[in-house]
Design a protein around this motif. Structure first.
Motif, PDB file in Angstrom:
ATOM      1  N   PRO A   7       0.157  -9.671  -6.208  1.00 30.08           N
ATOM      2  CA  PRO A   7      -0.416  -9.148  -4.885  1.00 30.08           C
ATOM      3  C   PRO A   7      -0.711  -8.856  -3.759  1.00 30.08           C
ATOM      4  CG  PRO A   7      -1.530 -10.128  -6.896  1.00 30.08           C
ATOM      5  CD  PRO A   7      -0.192 -10.281  -6.758  1.00 30.08           C
ATOM      6  N   LYS A   8      -0.322  -8.687  -2.792  1.00 34.76           N
ATOM      7  CA  LYS A   8      -0.109  -9.000  -1.423  1.00 34.76           C
ATOM      8  C   LYS A   8      -1.828  -8.541  -0.491  1.00 34.76           C
ATOM      9  CE  LYS A   8       4.179  -7.325  -2.421  1.00 34.76           C
ATOM     10  NZ  LYS A   8       4.507  -7.888  -3.579  1.00 34.76           N
ATOM     11  N   ARG A   9      -1.852  -9.539   0.514  1.00 31.20           N
ATOM     12  CA  ARG A   9      -2.828  -9.743   1.679  1.00 31.20           C
ATOM     13  C   ARG A   9      -1.956  -9.120   2.670  1.00 31.20           C
ATOM     14  NH1 ARG A   9      -4.714 -16.061   1.182  1.00 31.20           N
ATOM     15  NH2 ARG A   9      -4.626 -16.394  -0.948  1.00 31.20           N
ATOM     16  N   ASN A  10      -3.363  -8.714   3.405  1.00 31.46           N
ATOM     17  CA  ASN A  10      -3.268  -7.742   4.437  1.00 31.46           C
ATOM     18  C   ASN A  10      -2.324  -7.379   4.248  1.00 31.46           C
ATOM     19  OD1 ASN A  10      -4.871  -9.606   5.565  1.00 31.46           O
ATOM     20  ND2 ASN A  10      -3.191 -11.385   5.959  1.00 31.46           N
ATOM     21  N   SER A  11      -2.281  -5.873   3.511  1.00 27.07           N
ATOM     22  CA  SER A  11      -1.664  -4.985   3.356  1.00 27.07           C
ATOM     23  C   SER A  11      -2.221  -3.210   3.512  1.00 27.07           C
ATOM     24  CB  SER A  11      -1.805  -5.598   1.934  1.00 27.07           C
ATOM     25  OG  SER A  11      -2.538  -4.867   0.868  1.00 27.07           O
ATOM     26  N   LEU A  12      -2.818  -3.422   4.160  1.00 27.25           N
ATOM     27  CA  LEU A  12      -3.416  -2.031   5.016  1.00 27.25           C
ATOM     28  C   LEU A  12      -2.665  -1.038   5.995  1.00 27.25           C
ATOM     29  CD1 LEU A  12      -6.120  -0.780   4.853  1.00 27.25           C
ATOM     30  CD2 LEU A  12      -6.771  -1.265   7.539  1.00 27.25           C
ATOM     31  N   ARG A  13      -2.524   0.361   5.476  1.00 23.45           N
ATOM     32  CA  ARG A  13      -1.219   0.476   5.778  1.00 23.45           C
ATOM     33  C   ARG A  13      -2.110   2.046   6.436  1.00 23.45           C
ATOM     34  NH1 ARG A  13       3.183   1.351   0.671  1.00 23.45           N
ATOM     35  NH2 ARG A  13       3.461  -0.749   1.118  1.00 23.45           N
ATOM     36  N   TYR A  34      -2.048  -3.442  -2.617  1.00 25.02           N
ATOM     37  CA  TYR A  34      -2.365  -3.150  -1.958  1.00 25.02           C
ATOM     38  C   TYR A  34      -3.666  -2.360  -0.864  1.00 25.02           C
ATOM     39  CZ  TYR A  34       2.115  -4.155  -0.080  1.00 25.02           C
ATOM     40  OH  TYR A  34       3.868  -4.473  -0.185  1.00 25.02           O
ATOM     41  N   ASN A  91      -1.297  -3.154  -6.941  1.00 28.58           N
ATOM     42  CA  ASN A  91      -0.463  -4.139  -6.521  1.00 28.58           C
ATOM     43  C   ASN A  91      -1.050  -5.495  -5.802  1.00 28.58           C
ATOM     44  OD1 ASN A  91      -0.740  -2.871  -4.072  1.00 28.58           O
ATOM     45  ND2 ASN A  91       2.221  -1.741  -4.386  1.00 28.58           N
ATOM     46  N   ALA A 128       2.100   5.492  -4.083  1.00 27.97           N
ATOM     47  CA  ALA A 128       1.639   3.901  -4.167  1.00 27.97           C
ATOM     48  C   ALA A 128       1.253   3.844  -6.246  1.00 27.97           C
ATOM     49  CB  ALA A 128      -0.193   3.682  -4.498  1.00 27.97           C
ATOM     50  N   SER A 143       4.223   2.024  -9.107  1.00 37.42           N
ATOM     51  CA  SER A 143       3.622   1.317 -10.142  1.00 37.42           C
ATOM     52  C   SER A 143       4.397   0.873 -11.192  1.00 37.42           C
ATOM     53  CB  SER A 143       2.365   1.366 -10.431  1.00 37.42           C
ATOM     54  OG  SER A 143       2.641   2.231 -10.981  1.00 37.42           O
ATOM     55  N   ILE A 202      -4.861   0.827   0.795  1.00 38.57           N
ATOM     56  CA  ILE A 202      -5.170   2.370   1.520  1.00 38.57           C
ATOM     57  C   ILE A 202      -5.669   3.473   2.221  1.00 38.57           C
ATOM     58  CG2 ILE A 202      -2.221   2.167   0.162  1.00 38.57           C
ATOM     59  CD1 ILE A 202      -3.191   3.841  -1.866  1.00 38.57           C
TER      60      ILE A 202
END
Length: 74
Positions: free
Chosen positions: A68-74, A27, A25, A39, A43, A29
C-alpha cells in the motif's frame, strides 16, 4: 449489470457524495471510470486473471506483491 455499468454507478455515487475511491493497492483516486479501469488493470488480481501461470512465476520470484502507498491521491 456489466462491469463498466457497475463502475459507472460507483463513480456516480462517489461524485454525488464527494468521495474518493480506495483501490486495492492502497491508492486513493478521484472517481472516474477510466481511472478505475486503469487501476484495475494494474492490480495483482487482474494480472492473475490475465495470465495465472506468469503471475504465479513472478510471485514465486517476488516480483509481484502488495505494498500500500501513502499520500497517493492522483
Amino acid at each position: 449489470m456489466n462491469a463498466v455499468r457497475f463502475i459507472q454507478t460507483i463513480v456516480k455515487i462517489a461524485e454525488e457524495n464527494s468521495l474518493l475511491i480506495l483501490m486495492e493497492n492502497g491508492y486513493l483516486i478521484r472517481p472516474s471510470v477510466n481511472g478505475i479501469l486503469r487501476a484495475i488493470q494494474k492490480s495483482p488480481a487482474f494480472k492473475f486473471v490475465e495470465n495465472p501461470e506468469m503471475f504465479l512465476k513472478q510471485l514465486e520470484q517476488s516480483k509481484v506483491g502488495f505494498s500500500p502507498k501513502r499520500n497517493s491521491l492522483r
